[in-house]
Design a protein around this motif. Structure first.
Motif, PDB file in Angstrom:
ATOM      1  N   PRO A  10       0.814  -1.220   0.000  1.00  0.00           N
ATOM      2  CA  PRO A  10       0.000   0.000   0.000  1.00  0.00           C
ATOM      3  C   PRO A  10       0.849   1.273   0.000  1.00  0.00           C
ATOM      4  O   PRO A  10       0.495   2.264  -0.637  1.00  0.00           O
ATOM      5  N   TYR A  11       1.973   1.223   0.700  1.00  0.00           N
ATOM      6  CA  TYR A  11       2.873   2.374   0.733  1.00  0.00           C
ATOM      7  C   TYR A  11       3.434   2.656  -0.660  1.00  0.00           C
ATOM      8  O   TYR A  11       3.469   3.804  -1.114  1.00  0.00           O
ATOM      9  N   TYR A  12       3.832   1.602  -1.359  1.00  0.00           N
ATOM     10  CA  TYR A  12       4.382   1.738  -2.704  1.00  0.00           C
ATOM     11  C   TYR A  12       3.332   2.311  -3.663  1.00  0.00           C
ATOM     12  O   TYR A  12       3.599   3.242  -4.427  1.00  0.00           O
ATOM     13  N   ILE A  13       2.119   1.755  -3.618  1.00  0.00           N
ATOM     14  CA  ILE A  13       1.039   2.227  -4.490  1.00  0.00           C
ATOM     15  C   ILE A  13       0.673   3.667  -4.148  1.00  0.00           C
ATOM     16  O   ILE A  13       0.451   4.495  -5.038  1.00  0.00           O
ATOM     17  N   ALA A  14       0.622   3.985  -2.851  1.00  0.00           N
ATOM     18  CA  ALA A  14       0.287   5.347  -2.424  1.00  0.00           C
ATOM     19  C   ALA A  14       1.315   6.342  -2.947  1.00  0.00           C
ATOM     20  O   ALA A  14       0.949   7.423  -3.433  1.00  0.00           O
ATOM     21  N   ASN A  15       2.590   6.000  -2.850  1.00  0.00           N
ATOM     22  CA  ASN A  15       3.629   6.907  -3.360  1.00  0.00           C
ATOM     23  C   ASN A  15       3.505   7.093  -4.865  1.00  0.00           C
ATOM     24  O   ASN A  15       3.712   8.194  -5.365  1.00  0.00           O
ATOM     25  N   GLY A  19       0.692  10.400   0.582  1.00  0.00           N
ATOM     26  CA  GLY A  19       1.839  10.312   1.474  1.00  0.00           C
ATOM     27  C   GLY A  19       2.097   8.934   2.049  1.00  0.00           C
ATOM     28  O   GLY A  19       3.219   8.428   2.014  1.00  0.00           O
ATOM     29  N   ARG A  20       1.066   8.305   2.602  1.00  0.00           N
ATOM     30  CA  ARG A  20       1.253   7.016   3.273  1.00  0.00           C
ATOM     31  C   ARG A  20       0.265   5.997   2.730  1.00  0.00           C
ATOM     32  O   ARG A  20      -0.797   6.341   2.225  1.00  0.00           O
ATOM     33  N   GLY A  21       0.614   4.735   2.899  1.00  0.00           N
ATOM     34  CA  GLY A  21      -0.274   3.659   2.475  1.00  0.00           C
ATOM     35  C   GLY A  21      -1.565   3.630   3.280  1.00  0.00           C
ATOM     36  O   GLY A  21      -2.632   3.306   2.758  1.00  0.00           O
ATOM     37  N   VAL A  22      -1.467   3.977   4.552  1.00  0.00           N
ATOM     38  CA  VAL A  22      -2.649   4.010   5.416  1.00  0.00           C
ATOM     39  C   VAL A  22      -3.640   5.054   4.904  1.00  0.00           C
ATOM     40  O   VAL A  22      -4.855   4.827   4.901  1.00  0.00           O
ATOM     41  N   ASP A  23      -3.122   6.191   4.454  1.00  0.00           N
ATOM     42  CA  ASP A  23      -3.994   7.227   3.914  1.00  0.00           C
ATOM     43  C   ASP A  23      -4.713   6.731   2.663  1.00  0.00           C
ATOM     44  O   ASP A  23      -5.904   6.972   2.483  1.00  0.00           O
TER      45      ASP A  23
END
Length: 129
Positions: free
Chosen positions: A58-63, A68-72
């Motif tokens: 999720p962090y990679y996809i979010a970036n 900013g973050r995968g959680v977001d």
């Protein structure tokens, strides 16, 4: 995202994956005759299991998407999904209101016709009592 990651489950990852599988089985049984719903829930479960087993995903996809973050990213997706769910349920509620009104109207007309047939005609001298 690092290409040489090892897939090892922590206890919480294992628990969440099992719970997601239970959701998948329940949705397959619940939506037995609705292929689109079944595919939708299975897709959500697969994505959920991927996000649980590979927390960097999720962090990679979010970036990549500029978040900013995968959680977001997950929060934004869930929020959008809940809004869609509310709209769909509201539409279904309105459909049920229309159906219920039609059934009540038909029942009232049927009962009125039956009562009308039992009433004495106007001008009749026959007394009830």
């Amino acid at each position: 995202m690092n290409a040489d990651f090892q897939l090892s489950f922590t206890p919480i990852q294992l628990l969440l994956s099992l719970l997601l599988l239970v959701v998948a089985v329940a949705s397959l049984r619940l939506f037995r005759n609705r292929l689109l719903y079944r595919l939708f829930f299975v897709a959500i479960v697969v994505v959920g299991i991927l996000f649980v087993s590979i927390p960097e995903l999720p962090y990679y996809i979010a970036n990549r998407l500029g978040v900013g973050r995968g959680v977001d990213l997950v929060f934004y997706l869930l929020f959008t999904g809940f809004l869609l769910l509310i709209a769909v349920l509201y539409r279904r509620l309105l459909q049920h209101d229309v159906i219920l009104t039609q059934i009540i109207r038909q029942n009232a007309i049927k009962n009125y016709s039956g009562i009308k047939a039992q009433l004495p005609e106007k001008g009749s001298t026959k007394r009830r009592g």
